[in-house]
Design a protein around this motif. Structure first.
Motif, PDB file in Angstrom:
ATOM      1  N   ASN A 141      27.801  29.063   3.624  1.00  8.96           N
ATOM      2  CA  ASN A 141      28.741  28.707   4.014  1.00  8.96           C
ATOM      3  C   ASN A 141      29.028  29.302   5.352  1.00  8.96           C
ATOM      4  O   ASN A 141      28.873  29.094   6.816  1.00  8.96           O
ATOM      5  CB  ASN A 141      29.870  27.839   3.934  1.00  8.96           C
ATOM      6  N   ARG A 142      28.824  30.640   5.477  1.00  8.79           N
ATOM      7  CA  ARG A 142      28.766  31.372   6.289  1.00  8.79           C
ATOM      8  C   ARG A 142      28.008  30.963   7.091  1.00  8.79           C
ATOM      9  O   ARG A 142      28.104  30.954   8.433  1.00  8.79           O
ATOM     10  CB  ARG A 142      29.579  32.791   6.357  1.00  8.79           C
ATOM     11  N   GLU A 143      26.985  31.379   6.553  1.00 12.78           N
ATOM     12  CA  GLU A 143      25.353  30.773   7.689  1.00 12.78           C
ATOM     13  C   GLU A 143      25.132  29.479   8.241  1.00 12.78           C
ATOM     14  O   GLU A 143      24.665  29.348   9.352  1.00 12.78           O
ATOM     15  CB  GLU A 143      24.241  31.143   6.050  1.00 12.78           C
ATOM     16  N   LYS A 144      25.884  28.548   7.132  1.00 11.83           N
ATOM     17  CA  LYS A 144      25.784  27.152   7.889  1.00 11.83           C
ATOM     18  C   LYS A 144      26.483  27.004   9.263  1.00 11.83           C
ATOM     19  O   LYS A 144      26.796  26.966  10.363  1.00 11.83           O
ATOM     20  CB  LYS A 144      26.592  26.361   6.937  1.00 11.83           C
ATOM     21  N   GLU A 145      28.196  27.849   9.308  1.00 13.93           N
ATOM     22  CA  GLU A 145      28.520  27.988  10.459  1.00 13.93           C
ATOM     23  C   GLU A 145      28.085  28.573  11.481  1.00 13.93           C
ATOM     24  O   GLU A 145      28.463  28.377  12.569  1.00 13.93           O
ATOM     25  CB  GLU A 145      29.987  28.614  10.053  1.00 13.93           C
ATOM     26  N   LYS A 146      27.139  29.601  11.400  1.00 12.93           N
ATOM     27  CA  LYS A 146      26.484  30.274  12.537  1.00 12.93           C
ATOM     28  C   LYS A 146      25.797  28.942  12.753  1.00 12.93           C
ATOM     29  O   LYS A 146      25.580  29.084  13.509  1.00 12.93           O
ATOM     30  CB  LYS A 146      25.373  31.159  11.958  1.00 12.93           C
ATOM     31  N   ASN A 203      26.388  26.173  13.174  1.00 13.95           N
ATOM     32  CA  ASN A 203      26.243  25.083  13.506  1.00 13.95           C
ATOM     33  C   ASN A 203      26.918  25.380  15.036  1.00 13.95           C
ATOM     34  O   ASN A 203      26.777  24.497  16.497  1.00 13.95           O
ATOM     35  CB  ASN A 203      28.157  24.565  12.422  1.00 13.95           C
ATOM     36  N   GLU A 204      27.612  26.943  15.019  1.00 13.78           N
ATOM     37  CA  GLU A 204      27.813  27.153  16.747  1.00 13.78           C
ATOM     38  C   GLU A 204      26.309  27.027  17.688  1.00 13.78           C
ATOM     39  O   GLU A 204      26.818  27.616  18.575  1.00 13.78           O
ATOM     40  CB  GLU A 204      28.300  28.688  15.884  1.00 13.78           C
ATOM     41  N   ALA A 205      24.440  27.570  16.983  1.00 10.98           N
ATOM     42  CA  ALA A 205      23.876  27.368  17.283  1.00 10.98           C
ATOM     43  C   ALA A 205      23.548  25.972  18.019  1.00 10.98           C
ATOM     44  O   ALA A 205      23.404  26.405  19.072  1.00 10.98           O
ATOM     45  CB  ALA A 205      23.022  28.185  16.647  1.00 10.98           C
ATOM     46  N   PHE A 206      23.793  24.764  16.925  1.00 13.58           N
ATOM     47  CA  PHE A 206      23.783  23.744  17.515  1.00 13.58           C
ATOM     48  C   PHE A 206      24.721  23.751  18.430  1.00 13.58           C
ATOM     49  O   PHE A 206      23.776  23.119  19.582  1.00 13.58           O
ATOM     50  CB  PHE A 206      24.047  23.294  16.485  1.00 13.58           C
ATOM     51  N   ARG A 207      25.802  24.019  18.188  1.00 13.35           N
ATOM     52  CA  ARG A 207      26.661  22.938  19.500  1.00 13.35           C
ATOM     53  C   ARG A 207      26.396  24.153  21.284  1.00 13.35           C
ATOM     54  O   ARG A 207      26.767  23.220  22.237  1.00 13.35           O
ATOM     55  CB  ARG A 207      28.040  24.181  19.279  1.00 13.35           C
ATOM     56  N   ALA A 208      25.432  25.519  20.558  1.00 11.25           N
ATOM     57  CA  ALA A 208      25.508  25.949  21.990  1.00 11.25           C
ATOM     58  C   ALA A 208      23.730  25.272  21.968  1.00 11.25           C
ATOM     59  O   ALA A 208      23.113  26.209  23.242  1.00 11.25           O
ATOM     60  CB  ALA A 208      25.049  27.276  21.932  1.00 11.25           C
ATOM     61  N   ASN A 209      23.397  24.510  21.670  1.00  8.88           N
ATOM     62  CA  ASN A 209      21.718  23.744  22.022  1.00  8.88           C
ATOM     63  C   ASN A 209      20.772  24.919  22.141  1.00  8.88           C
ATOM     64  O   ASN A 209      19.650  24.377  22.238  1.00  8.88           O
ATOM     65  CB  ASN A 209      22.199  22.999  23.392  1.00  8.88           C
ATOM     66  N   SER A 230      21.316  29.552   5.328  1.00 10.56           N
ATOM     67  CA  SER A 230      21.953  28.554   4.266  1.00 10.56           C
ATOM     68  C   SER A 230      21.317  28.120   3.235  1.00 10.56           C
ATOM     69  O   SER A 230      21.611  28.604   1.507  1.00 10.56           O
ATOM     70  CB  SER A 230      22.721  28.084   4.723  1.00 10.56           C
ATOM     71  N   ILE A 231      20.258  27.120   3.196  1.00  7.08           N
ATOM     72  CA  ILE A 231      19.541  26.231   2.201  1.00  7.08           C
ATOM     73  C   ILE A 231      18.952  27.130   0.915  1.00  7.08           C
ATOM     74  O   ILE A 231      18.719  27.208  -0.400  1.00  7.08           O
ATOM     75  CB  ILE A 231      18.603  25.198   2.781  1.00  7.08           C
ATOM     76  N   SER A 232      18.128  28.183   1.504  1.00  3.98           N
ATOM     77  CA  SER A 232      17.960  29.105   0.557  1.00  3.98           C
ATOM     78  C   SER A 232      18.585  29.413  -0.368  1.00  3.98           C
ATOM     79  O   SER A 232      18.680  30.303  -1.619  1.00  3.98           O
ATOM     80  CB  SER A 232      17.172  30.330   0.760  1.00  3.98           C
ATOM     81  N   ILE A 233      20.622  30.257  -0.225  1.00  7.24           N
ATOM     82  CA  ILE A 233      21.063  30.875  -0.805  1.00  7.24           C
ATOM     83  C   ILE A 233      21.378  30.015  -1.897  1.00  7.24           C
ATOM     84  O   ILE A 233      21.335  30.303  -2.818  1.00  7.24           O
ATOM     85  CB  ILE A 233      21.875  31.243   0.155  1.00  7.24           C
ATOM     86  N   LYS A 234      21.982  28.495  -0.690  1.00  8.39           N
ATOM     87  CA  LYS A 234      22.517  27.591  -2.210  1.00  8.39           C
ATOM     88  C   LYS A 234      22.406  26.158  -1.391  1.00  8.39           C
ATOM     89  O   LYS A 234      22.554  26.175  -0.233  1.00  8.39           O
ATOM     90  CB  LYS A 234      23.448  27.851  -1.711  1.00  8.39           C
ATOM     91  N   SER A 235      21.768  25.405  -2.775  1.00  2.29           N
ATOM     92  CA  SER A 235      20.982  24.122  -1.393  1.00  2.29           C
ATOM     93  C   SER A 235      22.500  22.873  -1.671  1.00  2.29           C
ATOM     94  O   SER A 235      23.096  23.188  -2.582  1.00  2.29           O
ATOM     95  CB  SER A 235      20.326  23.492  -2.477  1.00  2.29           C
ATOM     96  N   ALA A 236      22.258  22.680  -0.431  1.00  2.00           N
ATOM     97  CA  ALA A 236      23.371  21.596  -0.217  1.00  2.00           C
ATOM     98  C   ALA A 236      23.193  20.279   0.927  1.00  2.00           C
ATOM     99  O   ALA A 236      22.243  20.668   1.960  1.00  2.00           O
ATOM    100  CB  ALA A 236      24.826  22.266   0.911  1.00  2.00           C
ATOM    101  N   ALA A 237      23.838  18.942   0.645  1.00  2.06           N
ATOM    102  CA  ALA A 237      23.318  18.467   1.741  1.00  2.06           C
ATOM    103  C   ALA A 237      23.947  18.013   2.578  1.00  2.06           C
ATOM    104  O   ALA A 237      23.350  17.916   3.792  1.00  2.06           O
ATOM    105  CB  ALA A 237      24.179  16.729   1.209  1.00  2.06           C
ATOM    106  N   ALA A 238      25.129  18.526   2.844  1.00  2.00           N
ATOM    107  CA  ALA A 238      25.356  19.796   4.070  1.00  2.00           C
ATOM    108  C   ALA A 238      24.370  19.714   5.074  1.00  2.00           C
ATOM    109  O   ALA A 238      24.402  19.813   5.894  1.00  2.00           O
ATOM    110  CB  ALA A 238      27.024  20.209   4.228  1.00  2.00           C
ATOM    111  N   ALA A 239      24.117  21.013   4.725  1.00  2.00           N
ATOM    112  CA  ALA A 239      23.015  22.021   5.764  1.00  2.00           C
ATOM    113  C   ALA A 239      21.869  21.110   5.599  1.00  2.00           C
ATOM    114  O   ALA A 239      20.942  21.731   6.577  1.00  2.00           O
ATOM    115  CB  ALA A 239      22.639  23.053   4.837  1.00  2.00           C
ATOM    116  N   TYR A 284      19.127  29.178  10.772  1.00  2.00           N
ATOM    117  CA  TYR A 284      20.191  29.729  10.298  1.00  2.00           C
ATOM    118  C   TYR A 284      20.961  28.261   8.741  1.00  2.00           C
ATOM    119  O   TYR A 284      21.035  29.050   7.782  1.00  2.00           O
ATOM    120  CB  TYR A 284      21.849  30.097  10.896  1.00  2.00           C
ATOM    121  N   TYR A 285      20.371  27.622   9.231  1.00  2.00           N
ATOM    122  CA  TYR A 285      20.487  26.112   8.139  1.00  2.00           C
ATOM    123  C   TYR A 285      19.658  26.609   6.751  1.00  2.00           C
ATOM    124  O   TYR A 285      19.732  26.346   5.909  1.00  2.00           O
ATOM    125  CB  TYR A 285      20.548  24.492   8.911  1.00  2.00           C
TER     126      TYR A 285
END
Length: 940
Positions: free
Chosen positions: A215-220, A222-228, A240-249, A236-237
Motif C-alpha cells: 500500500n505504501r508503494e502504491k501511494e507513492k 499515486n503521488e507520482a501519477f498526480r504529478a504527471n 507494489s505488485i511485486s510485493i502483493k498482487s492487487a486489482a487496484a495496483a 512504484y506500481y
C-alpha cells in the motif's frame, strides 16, 4: 485523660498556632450543637493533631456531625493506603496480576515490532528517488553536505574604512563566482529519473507487513501519477505488485500505461484485473479505451456497454462510446462500398453547387423492400448528417418505415411550428422521380442473401427495381408513389419520401377509394418521415389520423408515443407505450421507454403520479389475436396435467415431512397438545398414513383422552392390520377406559407378533389382575343390590331406592343408580345431611369417574367437596385406590371448582391434604408419587 487534665494541658501549652479553638469547645455537647462548618473543620483538625490528647470516639463523633452538615468537606477526605495482596480478595488480586502480566507481554511484543519496523524502514529507504523539483533535483546526501559546510564555515571579521577604500568590487565578484563553481555541486537537471528497482524482495516479511509495504508503494505511485510523472508511477506500481498482487495496483498501472501510450502493457494489466475481479468497471473502461486506440472499435463498444449497464451515469464511458460510434459511422460507407454498389446519381447537373450536392447524395445504400408492403423490411442505411442514427424497435404491425428512434429525440429536434412546405420540390424533380427509370435510376447490383426475408425491391439482386409493384387496393399510380416513398425512406431521403407519401394521400382522397387499411399505412409512413426530421407535431397528427382509420395499430401508436416523448409530454407518451404493450409485450422499445418515463413521472409528480395520467384504453381481444398461442394438443395437455400432479405431490410430500417432524419435536419436548395439531395437519395431507395415526394416539394417551386414542388406533389398523404400535396403544386406551378384556386381547396380539416386547408382557400381567378383580367385584356386587322391599304402614317404597347396608337405622335411604344430575344431587345431599360417609362412598363407587363432573355441576360447594374427600379417604381408599385416583383426576374439571376451592375453610383443606397424603403412600401401577403430586397441585 479527664477534662481537667485536658484543660491543664491546654493552659500549659497554649492554643495551637494554626487553629485557635478554646478547650471548652472540644466537648460532645458543643460539637453536637455547632452548625458552623468551618469551625467544625478546625475542631476536627485540632482533635486529629493530638496536641490536646487522643480521643478516638470524640473524633469519630465530630466527623459524623461534620459529614451530616457538609458531606463534601475536604477535612473528611482521607488518604487511602496502597492496596496489597492482603487488602484484596484472592480472585481480584489474581485478575490484577494477570492483567499486569498481559500488559508486560504486549509491551515486549510492541518493542519487537518496532525493531522489525526499523528494519522495514531501512528496506523502504533503499532506492529512494531524489527530491522532485520544478526544474532540477538535488540528491539528499548533497543537500545535507551543503548544510554542514555552511554551518562549519567561519565568519570573517568586519572591514574598516581603509579596507573598504581598497575594495575591488569586480575582482571580488569574480572570486565569488569562482568559489561557487568550485565548491557547489552542479545541479542535476531532470532529464531522466534515476532507475528505480521495479521489484522488492519481501520474502522475509509477514502477510501484514507485505500488505502495508504494498500500500505504501502504491501511494507513492499515486503521488507520482498526480504529478504527471507516469514513468515513476509505473515503477512504484510495479514494486507494489511485486510485493502483493492487487486489482487496484494493476488498474492504476494500466491508467499510467495509457498515458504513456503503452497499449499492450495497459491491455495486459486490464486482463490481470479482470482475472482477479471479473466485471471490474474500471478495468473494462480502460480496456475499452485501449481497444479504441488500437482500432478495435467493436470490442471497445462491448466493454463500454457493460460499464454503462453497471453505472449508467458514467460520464467517461458515455463520452467515449459516442466518439467510437462516430468513428464507426465514418468508416461505415467505406466498408459497405466494398460489397454493394447501388448508386443514386443525378443525370442533369446545372452548377457547381448541384455537383457538390450530387456527390453527397451519390453514396452507397442497401437494397430493401418497399416500406408499405406486407413483409417486414430491413433497417435502412441512415445518413449521419441528418442526425437520425437511432436503433430500430423490435415491433410488428401494418408496414411502413421501421427505422425509428428508440427512446429519445431531444438531440435533433426542430421547432414546433415546422410544416410540410419545406419538403416541397420543384416540378422538374417530381418528374424525374415519377418517371422511375428516366432521369434518375435505381440499380441493384449488390449480392442478395437468400436467407433474408427483407429482399430488395424488384426481386433478385442485379435487376432494376420494380416501382410498379401492387400495394393492397391502391391503383397503380398510387402504388408507384408509395413504393417510391418507401425506397426513398430506406435510402435516408426522408424529405423526398414525405413528398411521395403526401402525393399518394392526396391522390387517395381524390379518387374516393374505400380502403382504410391502405390509407392508414400511408399516414403512418408519412408520420415516420416527420419523426425522422424532428417534426413531432405533424407526426402526432398523422398518427392520430391513422389510428382513427385502424384503431390499435401498433406502429402509429409507437410513433405517436415517440413524438410525445420528444415533446416532453410524458403522460401521453406513457399511455401510448402502455397501449402498445397491451397489443404486443415483445416490443422492447416500449418496455424500455415505459421504465424510463416512469422514473421521470415519479420525480415530477411524486407517489401519486398514476392519478395524473390520462385513461389508458383497454385493447380488445381481437387486436391481440396475433399473440395468442395455438390450442395445445391432447398429449401436451396430458403432459402438463401429469407434471402439475407430480409437482403437487412433491410439494405435499415436502410439507407433510416438515409438519410431521415438527409434531415429533413437540412430542420429544412433552408438548402433546401442540403435537396433536401438527399430526392433524399431516392427516389432512395424507389421510392414509398409518404412522401419523399411531403418533396422534400416543398424544391422546398422554392427555388421558382414551376414547380418541382408541379411534386413532382403529384407523391405523384399517390401513395396516398387523401394526404392533396400534395394538399396543389401543390396549393402553382400553385400560384407561376400564375395558380390561379388550385390553388383554390387544396385548396378546402384540405378544403373538413379537414375544420379546417386555412392555406388553408386563402390561398383560397387570391387566389380568385388574380383570380378575373387576369380575370378582361384579359378582359380589349383585347380592348387595337385591334389597328386600317391606311395607311400612301401607306406604310403598320408591323402586330403585334402598337403605345402604352400612347406613345405621333411621337414616334416609340413598339412590345408588341416579340417572341425571338432579337425582345424583338428591342422593349426595341425603348422605351428607345424615353424615353417611359409607353411603357416599357407595354412591361414588357406582359412579363412572368421567361422569362425576357432570353430576356435580349444579351441586358443587365447599361442604360437598369436603364430604366427598372424607368418604373417599375413610371407605373407598382401602378398597380401590385406583378408583379414588380416577375420581380426583376428573373432579377438578367440574364447573365452578376453582371458585369453590378458594372458599374452602381450614378444616376442609385439612381433609383434602390428608386424603392426598394417604393416597401417595399407596403402591399402584396406575399412578406414582409424581402423578399424585401433580394432581395435588390442582387442589391444594
Amino acid at each position: 485523660m479527664s477534662c481537667t487534665d485536658a484543660v491543664f494541658s491546654s493552659q500549659s501549652r497554649g492554643p495551637p498556632q494554626d487553629c485557635r479553638v478554646p478547650l471548652k469547645h472540644l466537648d460532645y455537647d458543643y460539637i453536637g450543637k455547632c452548625k458552623d462548618v468551618k469551625y467544625l473543620e478546625k475542631i476536627c483538625t485540632v482533635l486529629r493533631s493530638g496536641d490536646e490528647g487522643i480521643y478516638p470516639h470524640l473524633i469519630k463523633f465530630c466527623e459524623d456531625h461534620l459529614e451530616k452538615l457538609d458531606p463534601r468537606s475536604q477535612v473528611l477526605r482521607k488518604e487511602k493506603p496502597v492496596s496489597t495482596a492482603a487488602c484484596l480478595p484472592n480472585d481480584e488480586w489474581i485478575q490484577i496480576a494477570d492483567e499486569l502480566k498481559k500488559w508486560q507481554e504486549e509491551t515486549k511484543a510492541n518493542e519487537t515490532s518496532l525493531k522489525e519496523q526499523s528494519m522495514f524502514d531501512a528496506l523502504v529507504f533503499e532506492n529512494l528517488p531524489p527530491v522532485r523539483g520544478s526544474n532540477c533535483s538535488v540528491p539528499p546526501c548533497q543537500a545535507s553536505v551543503k548544510k554542514v559546510e555552511r554551518t562549519l564555515s567561519k565568519h570573517t571579521l568586519p572591514r574598516d574604512y581603509p579596507e573598504w577604500d581598497k575594495f575591488d568590487v569586480k575582482k571580488e565578484c569574480e572570486k565569488l563566482e569562482g568559489n561557487v563553481d568550485k565548491k557547489d555541486a552542479p545541479a542535476m537537471i531532470n532529464q531522466g529519473h534515476p532507475k528505480i528497482k521495479t521489484e522488492v524482495d519481501a520474502s522475509l516479511l509477514t502477510q501484514q507487513e507485505k500488505l502495508l509495504l504494498a500500500n505504501r508503494e502504491k501511494e507513492k505511485g499515486n503521488e507520482a501519477f498526480r504529478a504527471n510523472d507516469y514513468e515513476e508511477a509505473v515503477a512504484y506500481y510495479s514494486r507494489s505488485i511485486s510485493i502483493k498482487s492487487a486489482a487496484a495496483a494493476y488498474n492504476n498501472r494500466a491508467q499510467a500505461q495509457i498515458h504513456l501510450q503503452h497499449w499492450h502493457s495497459a491491455m495486459g494489466d486490464c486482463e490481470s484485473v479482470l482475472e482477479l475481479e471479473p466485471g471490474n468497471v474500471k478495468a473494462l473502461l480502460r480496456r475499452g479505451t485501449v481497444y479504441n486506440h488500437m482500432g478495435n472499435f467493436q470490442m471497445a463498444v462491448e466493454d463500454l456497454r457493460v460499464v454503462l449497464r453497471e453505472e449508467p451515469q458514467n460520464a467517461a464511458a458515455t463520452k467515449l462510446i459516442l466518439e467510437i460510434e462516430k468513428k464507426m459511422k465514418e468508416c461505415q460507407p467505406e466498408q459497405q462500398s466494398r460489397g454493394k454498389e447501388i448508386l443514386i446519381q443525378e443525370v442533369e447537373e446545372k452548377n457547381d453547387s448541384d455537383k457538390t450536392k450530387a456527390k453527397e447524395t451519390a453514396r452507397p445504400v442497401e437494397p430493401s423492400q418497399p416500406v408499405g408492403g406486407e413483409e417486414s423490411s430491413a433497417a435502412p442505411v441512415e445518413r449521419g448528417d441528418m442526425g437520425n442514427t437511432q436503433k430500430k424497435p423490435h415491433s410488428r404491425g401494418d408496414g411502413g418505415p421501421h427505422s425509428e428512434p428508440n427512446n429519445s429525440h431531444h438531440g435533433h429536434r426542430r421547432g414546433k411550428g415546422a410544416s410540410a412546405d419545406k419538403y416541397r420540390v420543384t416540378q422538374e424533380s417530381k418528374e424525374k422521380v415519377a418517371n422511375g427509370s428516366g432521369k434518375r435510376g435505381y440499380t441493384a447490383s449488390a449480392p442478395a442473401d437468400s436467407s433474408r426475408k427483407d429482399s430488395p425491391v424488384g426481386g433478385k439482386a442485379g435487376e432494376t427495381v420494380n416501382l410498379d409493384a401492387p400495394c393492397g387496393a391502391l391503383p397503380p399510380p398510387l402504388s408507384r408513389l408509395k413504393n417510391e416513398g418507401n425506397l426513398l425512406f430506406k435510402n435516408g431521403q426522408f424529405a423526398d419520401a414525405l413528398e411521395k407519401y403526401s402525393q399518394a394521400i392526396q391522390g387517395f382522397t381524390d379518387s374516393g377509394i374505400n380502403s382504410p387499411e391502405d390509407l392508414c399505412i400511408l399516414y403512418s409512413n408519412r408520420a415516420a418521415c416527420y419523426l425522422k426530421d424532428g417534426n413531432s407535431q405533424e407526426c402526432i397528427q398523422d398518427c392520430t389520423r391513422a389510428l382513427e382509420l385502424q384503431p390499435f395499430s401498433i406502429k402509429p401508436l409507437l410513433r405517436r408515443a415517440m413524438a410525445y416523448d420528444s415533446l416532453e409530454r410524458y403522460r401521453k407518451s406513457y399511455v401510448d407505450y402502455k397501449t402498445v404493450l397491451q397489443i404486443d409485450t415483445s416490443v422492447q422499445a416500449a418496455n424500455d421507454s415505459v421504465n424510463r418515463i416512469t422514473r421521470l413521472l415519479i420525480e415530477e409528480d411524486g407517489p401519486e403520479w398514476r392519478e395524473k395520467l390520462p385513461e389508458i384504453p383497454m385493447v380488445p381481444l381481437s387486436a391481440q389475436q396475433h399473440r395468442r398461442e395455438e390450442t395445445p394438443s391432447a398429449e401436451l395437455l396430458q403432459a402438463r396435467a401429469e407434471k402439475a400432479a407430480r409437482d403437487t405431490e412433491r410439494k405435499a410430500e415436502v410439507c407433510f415431512t416438515a409438519v410431521k417432524q415438527e409434531g415429533n419435536d413437540f412430542v420429544k419436548k412433552g408438548q402433546y397438545q401442540d403435537a396433536l395439531g401438527k399430526y392433524t395437519e399431516c392427516l389432512k395431507l395424507k389421510p392414509e398414513e398409518c404412522a401419523v395415526y399411531t403418533n396422534r394416539a400416543l398424544c391422546y394417551l398422554k392427555l388421558d383422552r382414551f376414547t380418541e386414542a382408541k379411534h386413532d388406533c382403529d384407523a391405523a389398523l384399517k390401513v395396516d392390520p398387523t401394526n404392533k404400535k396400534a395394538f399396543y396403544r389401543r390396549a393402553l386406551a382400553n385400560r384407561g377406559l376400564k375395558d380390561y378384556l379388550a385390553c388383554s386381547a390387544d396385548l396378546q396380539e402384540v405378544l403373538q407378533q413379537d414375544p420379546n416386547v417386555q412392555e406388553a408382557e408386563k402390561e398383560l400381567e397387570e391387566v389380568t389382575v385388574l380383570l380378575r378383580q373387576s369380575l370378582a367385584n361384579a359378582f359380589l356386587a349383585k347380592p348387595r343390590r337385591t334389597v328386600p322391599i317391606t311395607e311400612v304402614e301401607g306406604d310403598e317404597e320408591t323402586p330403585g331406592t334402598a337403605q345402604s347396608e352400612s347406613s345405621p337405622r333411621g337414616e334416609e335411604p340413598i339412590n345408588l343408580q341416579p340417572t341425571n344430575a338432579y337425582e345424583y344431587g338428591q342422593a349426595l345431599n341425603a348422605a351428607r345431611c345424615s353424615g353417611n360417609t359409607a353411603g357416599c362412598a357407595a354412591l361414588l363407587a357406582s359412579t363412572p369417574p368421567e361422569k362425576l363432573p357432570h353430576f356435580l355441576s349444579t351441586q358443587l360447594d365447599g361442604s360437598t367437596i369436603s364430604f366427598i374427600m372424607q368418604a373417599l379417604d375413610s371407605h373407598l381408599l382401602e378398597k380401590d385406590p385406583d378408583l379414588v385416583y380416577q375420581h380426583l383426576n376428573h373432579l377438578h374439571a367440574a364447573d365452578r371448582f376453582s371458585v369453590v376451592l378458594m372458599l374452602l375453610e381450614k378444616d376442609e383443606r385439612r381433609h383434602m391434604t390428608q386424603l392426598f397424603e394417604h393416597l401417595s403412600a399407596v403402591q399402584s401401577a396406575e399412578f406414582n408419587k409424581n402423578d399424585i403430586q401433580n394432581l395435588a397441585n390442582k387442589y391444594i
